[in-house]
Design an enzyme around this catalytic site. Structure first.
Site, PDB file in Angstrom:
ATOM      1  N   ILE A   1       0.861  -1.222  -0.068  1.00 13.37           N
ATOM      2  CA  ILE A   1      -0.232   0.069   0.070  1.00 13.37           C
ATOM      3  C   ILE A   1       0.852   1.089  -0.020  1.00 13.37           C
ATOM      4  O   ILE A   1       0.482   2.325  -0.508  1.00 13.37           O
ATOM      5  CB  ILE A   1      -0.925   0.150   1.288  1.00 13.37           C
TER       6      ILE A   1
ATOM      7  N   SER B   1      11.845   0.810   7.410  1.00 13.42           N
ATOM      8  CA  SER B   1      11.337  -0.540   7.065  1.00 13.42           C
ATOM      9  C   SER B   1      12.292  -1.477   7.385  1.00 13.42           C
ATOM     10  O   SER B   1      13.482  -1.244   7.153  1.00 13.42           O
ATOM     11  CB  SER B   1      10.683  -0.527   5.581  1.00 13.42           C
ATOM     12  N   ARG B   2      11.982  -2.751   7.699  1.00 17.87           N
ATOM     13  CA  ARG B   2      12.914  -3.749   7.849  1.00 17.87           C
ATOM     14  C   ARG B   2      13.341  -4.379   6.777  1.00 17.87           C
ATOM     15  O   ARG B   2      14.340  -4.746   6.556  1.00 17.87           O
ATOM     16  CB  ARG B   2      12.356  -4.896   8.899  1.00 17.87           C
TER      17      ARG B   2
ATOM     18  N   LYS C   1      -5.449   3.312   7.462  1.00 16.29           N
ATOM     19  CA  LYS C   1      -6.442   2.616   8.178  1.00 16.29           C
ATOM     20  C   LYS C   1      -6.091   1.118   8.654  1.00 16.29           C
ATOM     21  O   LYS C   1      -5.402   0.514   8.020  1.00 16.29           O
ATOM     22  CB  LYS C   1      -7.877   2.858   7.457  1.00 16.29           C
TER      23      LYS C   1
ATOM     24  N   ASP D   1     -10.993  -5.652   7.490  1.00 14.31           N
ATOM     25  CA  ASP D   1      -9.951  -4.852   6.993  1.00 14.31           C
ATOM     26  C   ASP D   1     -10.407  -3.962   5.658  1.00 14.31           C
ATOM     27  O   ASP D   1     -10.088  -2.742   5.656  1.00 14.31           O
ATOM     28  CB  ASP D   1      -8.476  -5.346   6.668  1.00 14.31           C
TER      29      ASP D   1
END
Length: 307
Positions: free
Chosen positions: A11, A33-34, A87, A165
């Site tokens: 996303i 971010s990993r 969200k 979701d």
């Protein structure tokens, strides 16, 4: 304003990065971010390290799954940064209230975003319904989880919401376009034997005017994907299709746009406005409906799910 994007998944890459790049309000200055990165942007693997190294970044946009989001958001707020939440804004209502309270104490902006509310025809639908007497409203939200959430095991764990979701996108539209608040009266939840969250749901709502309101969510849809809301009123029938991108009144199309077109740019424009005005936008009504359905819903065991 400089902004950091935390959580570089599908996303973020598909929607957040292009929306920021196309905005005159924002400069994507760092990512956290990993695993993921954005070409040409300074990358961190730890939020605390980014906050320490980049005091010039005023805003943090969180694209993480809902369960870890609270800790990341609170860390950013304690570091004096404004926070934007993908969200749903968190895993529980209580932690969302805690985040809002922390932002208010610090004089910071926090924004619980609902991207589907910014679909092209949602504002027009809200305006049209404002002058009507609602008789019935039906939500049909059916899609293929394997297409939209491949390999995302967190959605099947506690706090992942399962079919809610995507279903919460529908609830965000419904709570925006209806003049009156509604609440869940009953629900049925289809739970795969190997999952903690539902893959399907049927929900009935109470409307103060007596209108019949129901929703069907399903993550097992083959073929065409269905994101529709139909409202029957005393003056005609309104349909929102393609997640709010298309609107019809009594079968006549009044406007349309590509699904998701403009939604994320509008979110970032709203965040810029909140920061400049020192305001907060934490409407939790969609999440309240989703969590109430999960609390009231009768569990129905169904086939195991394998991605």
């Amino acid at each position: 304003m400089k902004i950091a994007l935390v959580g570089i998944g599908k996303i973020a890459v598909d929607q957040h990065v292009p929306a920021i790049a196309g905005s005159t309000d924002w400069d994507l200055a760092a990512t956290v971010s990993r695993h993921g990165k954005v070409d040409g942007i300074e990358a961190f693997t730890d939020l605390g390290a980014m906050l320490d190294a980049r005091s010039d970044i005023r805003v943090v946009s969180l694209c993480l799954p809902p369960v870890p989001r609270f800790d990341y958001a609170m860390q950013a707020l304690k570091a004096g940064r404004h926070v934007m939440l993908e969200k749903p804004p968190g895993a529980t209502i209580a932690e969302c209230h805690a985040l809002e309270a922390a932002a208010r104490r610090a004089g910071l902006s926090i924004y619980a975003t609902w991207h589907s509310r910014h679909a092209d025809m949602v504002a027009a639908a809200k305006e049209w319904l404002a002058g009507t007497a609602l008789r019935a409203l039906t939500v049909t939200w059916k899609e293929d989880v394997r297409r939209w959430h491949p390999g995302q095991a967190w959605i099947w764990e506690p706090g992942g919401l399962g079919v809610f979701d995507p279903g919460i996108n529908a609830l965000s539209i419904v709570t925006e376009i209806l003049p009156d608040d509604i609440h869940v009266s009953e629900a049925e939840l289809d739970i795969p034997e190997n999952c903690q969250t539902p893959i399907g749901a049927r929900i009935a709502f109470h409307h103060p005017g007596g209108a019949r309101i129901g929703a069907v969510f399903d993550w097992r849809q083959d073929g065409d994907q269905t994101w529709e809301i139909e409202a029957q009123t005393d003056v005609g029938t309104l349909r929102l299709c393609e997640g709010g991108a298309v609107m019809e009144v009594d079968g006549i199309r009044t406007g349309d746009a590509a699904p998701l077109d403009g939604e994320y740019p509008r979110l970032y424009a709203r965040m810029a406005q909140l920061v400049r005005k020192g305001e907060i936008d934490m409407d939790l009504r969609p999440m309240t409906l989703a969590t109430d359905a999960l609390a009231l819903g009768r569990r129905i065991p169904t086939d195991t799910f394998h991605d």
